[in-house]
Design a protein around this motif. Sequence first.
Motif, PDB file in Angstrom:
ATOM      1  N   CYS A 193       0.778  -1.244   0.000  1.00  0.00           N
ATOM      2  CA  CYS A 193       0.000   0.000   0.000  1.00  0.00           C
ATOM      3  C   CYS A 193       0.809   1.294   0.000  1.00  0.00           C
ATOM      4  N   VAL A 235      -6.078  -0.075   1.088  1.00  0.00           N
ATOM      5  CA  VAL A 235      -5.997   1.045   2.026  1.00  0.00           C
ATOM      6  C   VAL A 235      -7.360   1.397   2.601  1.00  0.00           C
ATOM      7  N   SER A 270       1.837  -2.779  -6.329  1.00  0.00           N
ATOM      8  CA  SER A 270       0.904  -3.587  -5.552  1.00  0.00           C
ATOM      9  C   SER A 270       0.095  -4.516  -6.446  1.00  0.00           C
ATOM     10  N   LEU A 280      -5.503  -0.927  -4.215  1.00  0.00           N
ATOM     11  CA  LEU A 280      -4.652  -0.832  -3.036  1.00  0.00           C
ATOM     12  C   LEU A 280      -5.451  -1.156  -1.785  1.00  0.00           C
TER      13      LEU A 280
END
Length: 352
Positions: free
Chosen positions: A217, A313, A224, A311
Motif C-alpha cells: 500500500c 488502504v 501492488s 490498493l
Amino acid sequence: MVTTLQPSGPWSQASSACFTLSAIFADVLLIRIFLALAYIWLMAQAVCGYPIWPNYTFTGEIGVDTIAWSAVGLIIHALAIVRLVLDERPIRFRSEDERQMNAFMLRRSGMQPLEVRELLKKGTWKRFKAGETILNKVESICQAVLLVEGKAVYNRTKQGETISGHMYSGSFFDIGLLNVCGVYIGFEKDGTAFDAIAETDCLVFELTLASLNDLACNCGPSVSGYFRNFILSEVAWSWEFRTHSEGICEPPRTSRGFREPMEYFEGKRSRDFTDPLEDWEVHKSSVKGVLKWMYTSLAPFVPLGSRHTTLPVGGLAAKRRIMMIEEVKKELGVATSGIEGFAGEEKSAQQV
C-alpha cells in the motif's frame, strides 16, 4: 443587445484545441502533454496582448495575470511529464541475479522492470550453505523468502505433529504472510511452527513484514497490483506442483508451459529465471507502437471504475491487511517470550 465578438487569435485557438485533446485521451502522459501545450499557447496569447483573429503579433499590451497562472500550470504539468517519461526509460540492473529476478517476475506476474527495481529495493539477497537455517520458527512469523536457487526442506509443526517437504527454485515461503496484501489466501500460522533449512547451497531473496506492507500500500499502485498477480501465481504453482508433480517426481511447468529440467529437483534455478527473454516478452519502442498507443488511448467517455483502486488502504482489503499485521505481532510476542536475540524481528513487526 448582444454583440458577437471577433474570434480570439491563433494562440488562443491552439490553446482551446489542446484543452479539448486532453479531454479525449485516457492515458495520463498524453493528458499532461496536451495540458502543458495548452498553457504554452495561452501564455503566448497573453504575451502578445490577446490579439484578435487573424492577427497573432504583439498588440502593445500584455496580460500579466494570465502569464503568471499559465506559468504555474505549465511547471506542474512539465514536472509530471518528466516523471512519467522517466518511468518509461530502460532500467539497468546491477547484477545477473537482478536481471534474472526481472525475468522471473515478468513471467510470473507481468511485473515490468520499473516495478521490479522497486521490489529489489525492499528486499535483501542472502546465501546459505547446505545445512544452514534459512528461516527459524521465530523468523518465519515476520519474514518471507523467495527461493531463487537451491533446494530446501521445510518443517511445519502443529500440536506435536510435523509435516516435512521440499521446496525448490521459485518457491515463496512462508506464504501465509502474503495475506498482508489484502487478499485472503489462508495459510495463517494459527499456532503452527514453520522453519526451513537449506539442503543444498541456496540463494534467497528475503522480504520482511514491513517490506511486504510497503509493497501492498505504500508503493505505486502498479507495484501492488503486479505483486498480487504474483501471489495468485505462487498459490496456483504450489497447488499444481503438490498435486501433479511432486508425487510422481515430474518437474513442474514454467509460466510459459515448458517442463523444468530434472536437475530442478537438485536445486537448479527455474527456467523462469534463467531462460533469456524472448522478443515478444520485451517491450520495444517504434513509430508504429507510438501511433497504436495514441489510438488505443482515445477515450472521450470515462471508462467504468476509473477512480477505483486495488490498493488495500480501505474497506475489507485494509481490514484483512491490518488483521494480518496484528496477528503477526501477537504470534511474534508469544514466540519470543522469554527468548533473547530476536529484537530485530520484533522491531520489524512494530514498524508496520
